[in-house]
Structure formats: C-alpha cells, structure tokens
Design an enzyme around this catalytic site. Structure first.
Site, mmCIF file in Angstrom:
data_model
loop_
_atom_site.group_PDB
_atom_site.id
_atom_site.type_symbol
_atom_site.label_atom_id
_atom_site.label_comp_id
_atom_site.label_asym_id
_atom_site.label_seq_id
_atom_site.Cartn_x
_atom_site.Cartn_y
_atom_site.Cartn_z
ATOM 1 N N GLY A 91 0.846 -1.199 -0.060
ATOM 2 C CA GLY A 91 0.009 -0.026 -0.053
ATOM 3 C C GLY A 91 0.958 1.187 -0.073
ATOM 4 O O GLY A 91 0.337 2.515 -0.591
ATOM 5 N N CYS A 92 1.837 1.336 0.792
ATOM 6 C CA CYS A 92 2.777 2.379 0.873
ATOM 7 C C CYS A 92 3.580 2.652 -0.507
ATOM 8 O O CYS A 92 3.721 3.852 -1.078
ATOM 9 C CB CYS A 92 3.739 2.272 1.915
ATOM 10 S SG CYS A 92 3.002 2.394 3.499
ATOM 11 N N THR A 93 3.820 1.756 -1.027
ATOM 12 C CA THR A 93 4.569 1.657 -2.508
ATOM 13 C C THR A 93 3.393 2.227 -3.413
ATOM 14 O O THR A 93 3.618 3.120 -4.288
ATOM 15 C CB THR A 93 4.914 0.467 -2.879
ATOM 16 O OG1 THR A 93 6.119 0.012 -2.286
ATOM 17 C CG2 THR A 93 5.870 0.598 -4.364
ATOM 18 N N ALA B 274 3.135 6.076 -2.693
ATOM 19 C CA ALA B 274 4.355 6.828 -2.874
ATOM 20 C C ALA B 274 4.557 6.814 -4.732
ATOM 21 O O ALA B 274 4.685 7.969 -5.093
ATOM 22 C CB ALA B 274 5.495 6.208 -2.378
#
Length: 149
Positions: free
Chosen positions: A45-47, A50
């Site tokens: 999710g963070c990738t 970003a």
C-alpha cells in the site's frame, strides 16, 4: 493518542530527520505542501501511494505544491525505497514517533504511523486533513482539492 489537527490550525512544532540526517522542523515546511504519513517503506500500500505521488509530481510542481512523505523508518530505509521506486520527492523520518504522536497519527499498537495526510495552505495552516486514505487514488484527490484553495 493525540487528536488530529483540524482545518485552519498550524502544525505543532515538531522535528523530522531528512534522508541526509539533517533536522527539518515543521515550521520550515512553508507554502502549499502535502505532508503524508505512511506506515512502512516498501510495503504494497505504501509503495502504491508513493508511486502515485511520483507519477503526478509534474502536476504538483505546476500547482506549486511540495510533497513530503513521513514514516518512522530510518533515513537508510528511505533512501533505498526512493531509489528502488524512483521517487522524486523527499521522505522524512520520525525516528522516535514524536512528530507522529504530536500530530495524532501514531498507531501505538503497531509502532507505526497511520496513513494520514495533511494538505497545507500558503501560510502553513492546515487546509484539509485526510484521516482515511486510499493509496491508489489519494494523489489525485489531493490535487483536486488543492485546486480549490
């Protein structure tokens, strides 16, 4: 856990660490900016989140908006994450979670920041808080909201 700052408030005076290990205080983040907190470098999710900011960076630059990502990960982890995914904006570290706690985004059970974003106006005041974030569409949502500032 502290409350999230609300629209019109300024960010509390907190300290972040840049990838080069230098201190950056919240009051030094001026002008129209996005300060987005995320749980952990290089997770799915963070990738996605970003990379969505990365892919829209020319639109953010055209709108005069700076983007800063923040997590509790180390500067070394941030550098590896930025290089691996070609991220074109700074990632800030909150090594002990003090800034995350002061801004109400720390998840103490997991020892990570929650996925929360602050859109800051010209004077550094909070224009909008995003307590619920979809990593896939968040970068587009903020650009749309920023156009009405």
């Amino acid at each position: 856990m502290s409350e999230l700052p609300r629209k019109g408030q300024t960010l509390p005076d907190v300290e972040f660490i840049t990838e080069s290990g230098e201190s950056l205080r919240s009051k030094e983040i001026s002008g129209r900016s996005v300060l987005y907190f995320y749980p952990k470098d290089d997770t799915p999710g963070c990738t996605k989140e970003a990379c969505a900011f990365r892919d829209r960076m020319s639109d953010y630059e055209a709108a005069g908006i700076e983007v800063y990502g923040v997590s509790l990960d180390s500067p070394e982890s941030h550098r590896a994450f930025r290089e691996k995914h070609g991220l074109n904006f700074p990632l800030l570290t909150d090594p002990e979670g003090r800034a995350s706690e002061a801004l109400g985004v720390l998840n103490p059970e997991k020892g990570r920041a929650r996925r929360v974003t602050f859109l800051l106006g010209e004077g550094g005041e909070i224009a909008k808080t995003y307590p619920e974030v979809s990593p896939e569409t968040h970068a587009d949502e903020i650009l749309s909201d920023a156009a009405s500032l």
